[in-house]
Design a protein around this motif. Structure first.
Motif, PDB file in Angstrom:
ATOM      1  N   GLY A  24       0.795  -1.227   0.000  1.00  0.00           N
ATOM      2  CA  GLY A  24       0.000   0.000   0.000  1.00  0.00           C
ATOM      3  C   GLY A  24       0.813   1.255   0.000  1.00  0.00           C
ATOM      4  O   GLY A  24       0.296   2.313   0.276  1.00  0.00           O
ATOM      5  N   GLY A  30      -6.518   0.947  -2.144  1.00  0.00           N
ATOM      6  CA  GLY A  30      -7.002  -0.309  -2.690  1.00  0.00           C
ATOM      7  C   GLY A  30      -7.609  -0.102  -4.049  1.00  0.00           C
ATOM      8  O   GLY A  30      -7.695   1.016  -4.547  1.00  0.00           O
ATOM      9  N   GLN A 395       0.797  -9.575   3.809  1.00  0.00           N
ATOM     10  CA  GLN A 395       0.875  -9.266   2.393  1.00  0.00           C
ATOM     11  C   GLN A 395      -0.017 -10.197   1.582  1.00  0.00           C
ATOM     12  O   GLN A 395      -0.632  -9.786   0.592  1.00  0.00           O
ATOM     13  CB  GLN A 395       2.321  -9.383   1.901  1.00  0.00           C
ATOM     14  CG  GLN A 395       3.270  -8.346   2.496  1.00  0.00           C
ATOM     15  CD  GLN A 395       3.094  -6.979   1.873  1.00  0.00           C
ATOM     16  OE1 GLN A 395       2.148  -6.739   1.135  1.00  0.00           O
ATOM     17  NE2 GLN A 395       4.005  -6.066   2.166  1.00  0.00           N
ATOM     18  N   CYS A 397      -2.842 -11.540   2.543  1.00  0.00           N
ATOM     19  CA  CYS A 397      -4.226 -11.071   2.714  1.00  0.00           C
ATOM     20  C   CYS A 397      -4.511  -9.893   1.792  1.00  0.00           C
ATOM     21  O   CYS A 397      -5.569  -9.826   1.155  1.00  0.00           O
ATOM     22  CB  CYS A 397      -4.472 -10.667   4.171  1.00  0.00           C
ATOM     23  SG  CYS A 397      -4.745 -12.046   5.278  1.00  0.00           S
ATOM     24  N   PHE A 398      -3.558  -8.966   1.713  1.00  0.00           N
ATOM     25  CA  PHE A 398      -3.780  -7.792   0.871  1.00  0.00           C
ATOM     26  C   PHE A 398      -3.828  -8.180  -0.606  1.00  0.00           C
ATOM     27  O   PHE A 398      -4.639  -7.663  -1.377  1.00  0.00           O
ATOM     28  CB  PHE A 398      -2.686  -6.756   1.105  1.00  0.00           C
ATOM     29  CG  PHE A 398      -3.020  -5.396   0.557  1.00  0.00           C
ATOM     30  CD1 PHE A 398      -3.905  -4.564   1.222  1.00  0.00           C
ATOM     31  CD2 PHE A 398      -2.468  -4.953  -0.630  1.00  0.00           C
ATOM     32  CE1 PHE A 398      -4.225  -3.318   0.714  1.00  0.00           C
ATOM     33  CE2 PHE A 398      -2.776  -3.713  -1.146  1.00  0.00           C
ATOM     34  CZ  PHE A 398      -3.664  -2.888  -0.472  1.00  0.00           C
ATOM     35  N   TYR A 401      -7.118  -9.727  -1.264  1.00  0.00           N
ATOM     36  CA  TYR A 401      -8.160  -8.698  -1.277  1.00  0.00           C
ATOM     37  C   TYR A 401      -8.204  -7.976  -2.619  1.00  0.00           C
ATOM     38  O   TYR A 401      -9.265  -7.795  -3.219  1.00  0.00           O
ATOM     39  CB  TYR A 401      -7.932  -7.688  -0.154  1.00  0.00           C
ATOM     40  CG  TYR A 401      -8.838  -6.496  -0.279  1.00  0.00           C
ATOM     41  CD1 TYR A 401     -10.186  -6.587   0.049  1.00  0.00           C
ATOM     42  CD2 TYR A 401      -8.365  -5.287  -0.799  1.00  0.00           C
ATOM     43  CE1 TYR A 401     -11.035  -5.510  -0.115  1.00  0.00           C
ATOM     44  CE2 TYR A 401      -9.200  -4.208  -0.959  1.00  0.00           C
ATOM     45  CZ  TYR A 401     -10.530  -4.323  -0.620  1.00  0.00           C
ATOM     46  OH  TYR A 401     -11.373  -3.259  -0.795  1.00  0.00           O
ATOM     47  N   ARG A 402      -7.046  -7.572  -3.114  1.00  0.00           N
ATOM     48  CA  ARG A 402      -6.994  -6.854  -4.395  1.00  0.00           C
ATOM     49  C   ARG A 402      -7.516  -7.740  -5.531  1.00  0.00           C
ATOM     50  O   ARG A 402      -8.229  -7.279  -6.422  1.00  0.00           O
ATOM     51  CB  ARG A 402      -5.565  -6.392  -4.687  1.00  0.00           C
ATOM     52  CG  ARG A 402      -5.083  -5.299  -3.759  1.00  0.00           C
ATOM     53  CD  ARG A 402      -3.675  -4.864  -4.109  1.00  0.00           C
ATOM     54  NE  ARG A 402      -3.635  -4.251  -5.430  1.00  0.00           N
ATOM     55  CZ  ARG A 402      -3.845  -2.954  -5.650  1.00  0.00           C
ATOM     56  NH1 ARG A 402      -4.119  -2.145  -4.647  1.00  0.00           N
ATOM     57  NH2 ARG A 402      -3.778  -2.475  -6.877  1.00  0.00           N
ATOM     58  N   PHE A 420      -7.598 -10.801   7.346  1.00  0.00           N
ATOM     59  CA  PHE A 420      -6.916  -9.705   8.037  1.00  0.00           C
ATOM     60  C   PHE A 420      -7.166  -9.774   9.542  1.00  0.00           C
ATOM     61  O   PHE A 420      -6.258  -9.566  10.348  1.00  0.00           O
ATOM     62  CB  PHE A 420      -7.398  -8.356   7.496  1.00  0.00           C
ATOM     63  CG  PHE A 420      -6.671  -7.878   6.273  1.00  0.00           C
ATOM     64  CD1 PHE A 420      -5.298  -7.662   6.296  1.00  0.00           C
ATOM     65  CD2 PHE A 420      -7.350  -7.621   5.101  1.00  0.00           C
ATOM     66  CE1 PHE A 420      -4.622  -7.207   5.177  1.00  0.00           C
ATOM     67  CE2 PHE A 420      -6.681  -7.171   3.969  1.00  0.00           C
ATOM     68  CZ  PHE A 420      -5.319  -6.966   4.005  1.00  0.00           C
ATOM     69  N   LEU A 436      -2.059  -2.481   6.353  1.00  0.00           N
ATOM     70  CA  LEU A 436      -2.682  -3.008   5.138  1.00  0.00           C
ATOM     71  C   LEU A 436      -4.184  -3.231   5.343  1.00  0.00           C
ATOM     72  O   LEU A 436      -4.984  -2.992   4.434  1.00  0.00           O
ATOM     73  CB  LEU A 436      -1.993  -4.305   4.721  1.00  0.00           C
ATOM     74  CG  LEU A 436      -0.544  -4.154   4.244  1.00  0.00           C
ATOM     75  CD1 LEU A 436       0.065  -5.518   3.958  1.00  0.00           C
ATOM     76  CD2 LEU A 436      -0.456  -3.273   3.012  1.00  0.00           C
ATOM     77  N   TYR A 437      -4.555  -3.685   6.506  1.00  0.00           N
ATOM     78  CA  TYR A 437      -5.975  -3.862   6.814  1.00  0.00           C
ATOM     79  C   TYR A 437      -6.695  -2.518   6.765  1.00  0.00           C
ATOM     80  O   TYR A 437      -7.816  -2.410   6.238  1.00  0.00           O
ATOM     81  CB  TYR A 437      -6.127  -4.508   8.185  1.00  0.00           C
ATOM     82  CG  TYR A 437      -7.528  -4.953   8.541  1.00  0.00           C
ATOM     83  CD1 TYR A 437      -8.496  -5.223   7.560  1.00  0.00           C
ATOM     84  CD2 TYR A 437      -7.907  -5.128   9.872  1.00  0.00           C
ATOM     85  CE1 TYR A 437      -9.771  -5.642   7.904  1.00  0.00           C
ATOM     86  CE2 TYR A 437      -9.180  -5.550  10.224  1.00  0.00           C
ATOM     87  CZ  TYR A 437     -10.109  -5.799   9.230  1.00  0.00           C
ATOM     88  OH  TYR A 437     -11.373  -6.217   9.571  1.00  0.00           O
ATOM     89  N   GLN A 439      -5.979   0.008   4.912  1.00  0.00           N
ATOM     90  CA  GLN A 439      -6.174   0.414   3.519  1.00  0.00           C
ATOM     91  C   GLN A 439      -7.358  -0.324   2.896  1.00  0.00           C
ATOM     92  O   GLN A 439      -8.145   0.271   2.153  1.00  0.00           O
ATOM     93  CB  GLN A 439      -4.899   0.153   2.723  1.00  0.00           C
ATOM     94  CG  GLN A 439      -3.758   1.078   3.121  1.00  0.00           C
ATOM     95  CD  GLN A 439      -2.526   0.870   2.277  1.00  0.00           C
ATOM     96  OE1 GLN A 439      -2.604   0.823   1.057  1.00  0.00           O
ATOM     97  NE2 GLN A 439      -1.372   0.761   2.917  1.00  0.00           N
ATOM     98  N   ALA A 440      -7.480  -1.614   3.190  1.00  0.00           N
ATOM     99  CA  ALA A 440      -8.630  -2.370   2.673  1.00  0.00           C
ATOM    100  C   ALA A 440      -9.932  -1.848   3.271  1.00  0.00           C
ATOM    101  O   ALA A 440     -10.945  -1.709   2.572  1.00  0.00           O
ATOM    102  CB  ALA A 440      -8.453  -3.856   2.995  1.00  0.00           C
TER     103      ALA A 440
END
Length: 563
Positions: A24, A30, A395, A397-398, A401-402, A420, A436-437, A439-440
């Motif tokens: 991020g 995101g 990472q 998880c992110f 998510y993306r 997350f 990162l969580y 940002q999601a």
């Protein structure tokens, strides 16, 4: 990212060093930004400034209604999306009507003859007979009364369209210039001249023209937006390539370096010096700076690490390597890491290659390197090799998510968000997981919870300037609280005056506020701190966009909407 540093360092340095937040970083939000006001979108995605104000409309706009012509115009001709066809009259302007009084009849006859020549030229144009069309448009120009600015500008623009079909770019630019001089806000002439400048490799002039077009069209025309994006990227790459190869290496701030090393688990080179590495005298000096007695460049480098005297580390590692000392492998790794931190990836790669090939290298070190090579390509493999790698778990998880958001898969989005929750529960001291969580969550417009995650991240890493920038952006998007947002971003700069992400974000905000000079100053500061050529190219694009808007404001009095 994996739990080992060399390749991770390369990835961080090349992708988003200074972000402090992994995937991020560099202000990247995101994947979902729909529904945001234009200025918020620009801030969230870090797009080139010129495009940021209108990018949210890029794929969902309707075509702009074409100008309606006067009598005998070319509005009956088929108008394609590339604006290749000639036209009748340009946009109506005050005072362009036919005059009354003595001489009016003769003047109208001259204009009538000019319009007839133009109409004949339009027929030739439609038939693909461009040379004949040019002759007709030239006749129209010669017949048209000089005070009929709007009509005359149309004839020049039509002739430019014919020259364009013959790829006579210099003539296109000249005729469009005539048209714009007569009608300064003539969108078609400006855009056609922009395309001609692109072909002539006049990137600066192309950018200024297409910037004016974007503003006049309200950032709602795909073609002009894409051309602006293209030329901004080309300019950015050219400037970054030249500056990056000639600039002096720049060591990041101590805050960034400490935050960088703290991101990795089971790290060797950033650990405190072991008892066996200290002299007997030093072992008795608890709390005092170590004084290495052994003639080892690597041990001195580690001492400098503890003292935060980072500028001397590369030279001390070089001494250990040249002497082929017993810590040569560790020295190669440490030197490679600092090469990456100062943005010198080409110097780092040979060191990493040597470490891998050293038979006497620390076994643990070689395992870590082997894991990194696999982990870069596959987070799952990284986690299998190192189940306790909090960074890799976060990472992954992110990334999931993306992927889910891009595929518009709501069930997978929920699964990633649940992942997350599990990561921050299992690794409650991993600041990266919270960042990162957050940002999601911001992307999902769960602003309150995102704010809590950023607060937790700040609690764990109070000197991480990037987190303050992300939290500041959240205030802008969530509460439209500009003062609070700027306060947090200013706090980031106070913590780390080498935080390029903070300067970039501040510059973006100033553009949206219409403060172009201050924005350019912020972008230039970020450019000087960029840790990769790619990052520098992006920053030059932002700066060039701000410059272009400044020039357009001077020439045409055009300014995009501001906060």
């Amino acid at each position: 990212m994996a739990a080992s540093k060399p390749v991770e360092a390369a990835v961080v340095a090349a992708a988003a060093p200074g972000s402090g937040s992994g995937v991020g970083g560099s202000g990247t939000a995101g994947p979902g930004t729909g529904g945001l006001p234009r200025w918020q979108l620009a801030l969230a995605v870090g797009a080139p400034l010129l495009l940021g104000a209108g990018a949210m409309y890029l794929w969902s706009r309707q075509r702009r209604r074409r100008e309606a012509g006067g009598r005998g115009d070319a509005s009956s001709l088929k108008r394609n999306s590339e604006r290749k066809t000639p036209e009748g009259r340009a946009s109506p302007a005050l005072g362009s009507g036919h005059p009354e009084g003595p001489g009016a009849h003769l003047e109208m006859n001259s204009l009538d003859r000019a319009q007839a020549a133009k109409n004949k030229g339009n027929k030739y144009f439609k038939a693909g007979k461009y040379e004949q069309a040019i002759q007709c448009y030239t006749e129209a120009i010669s017949l048209c009364p000089t005070e009929k600015n709007v009509d005359l500008s149309t004839f020049y623009q039509n002739r430019a369209a014919a020259f364009e079909q013959l790829q006579k770019w210099k003539e296109v630019a000249q005729d469009c210039t005539k048209a714009v001089e007569l009608n300064p806000k003539y969108v078609k002439a400006l855009f056609r001249r922009a395309k001609a400048h692109e072909k002539l490799d006049n990137k600066k002039e192309c950018l200024e023209d297409v910037t004016a077009v974007c503003i006049l069209e309200g950032f709602q025309n795909q073609q002009s937006m894409l051309l602006a994006d293209k030329v901004l990227k080309l300019l950015g790459k050219e400037k970054a390539k030249e500056k990056y190869k000639n600039r002096e290496p720049l060591m990041p701030s101590p805050q960034f370096i400490k935050s960088y090393f703290s991101s990795f688990t089971d790290d060797i080179i950033s650990q405190p010096m072991l008892k066996g590495e200290k002299s007997d005298e030093d072992k008795d000096k608890e709390g005092e700076a170590l004084e290495v007695k052994e003639n080892s460049g690597y041990l001195k480098a580690k001492q400098y690490m503890e003292e935060e005297n980072y500028d001397k580390i590369i030279s001390e590692c070089s001494k250990e390597i040249d002497a082929e000392g017993r810590f040569a492998a560790e020295a190669l790794l440490l030197r490679a890491t600092f090469y990456l931190l100062i943005g010198n990836a080409s110097a780092a790669k040979p060191d990493l290659d040597k470490v891998i090939g050293l038979k006497e290298a620390n076994v643990k070190l070689k395992i870590l390197l082997d894991q990194v090579e696999e982990a870069v390509a596959d987070f799952d493999e990284c986690i299998r090799l190192r189940p306790e790698s909090a960074l890799a778990q976060a990472q992954k998880c992110f990334a999931l998510y993306r992927q889910a958001y891009t595929g518009n898969n709501s069930s997978q989005i929920q699964a990633a968000m649940k992942g997350f929750e599990e990561v921050i529960k299992k690794f409650s001291r991993c600041a990266e997981g919270y960042a990162l969580y957050a940002q999601a969550l911001t992307d999902q417009q769960q602003f309150g919870k995102a704010d809590e995650m950023y607060d937790k991240c700040i609690e764990l890493e109070p000197d991480n300037a990037t987190t303050y920038v992300h939290k500041g952006l959240l205030q802008l998007q969530w509460k439209q609280d500009l003062d609070k947002g700027l306060e947090l971003i200013s706090k980031a700069i106070e913590i780390d005056n080498k935080c390029d992400f903070a300067y970039e974000t501040m510059g973006t905000i100033e553009v949206q506020r219409g403060n172009m000079e201050k924005a350019i100053d912020m972008f230039n500061k970020a450019i000087n701190l960029a840790k990769s050529e790619m990052e520098m190219a992006h920053l030059y694009s932002l700066c060039d966009a701000a410059h272009a808007q400044t020039e357009v404001a001077k020439k045409y009095g055009l300014k995009p909407p501001t906060l």
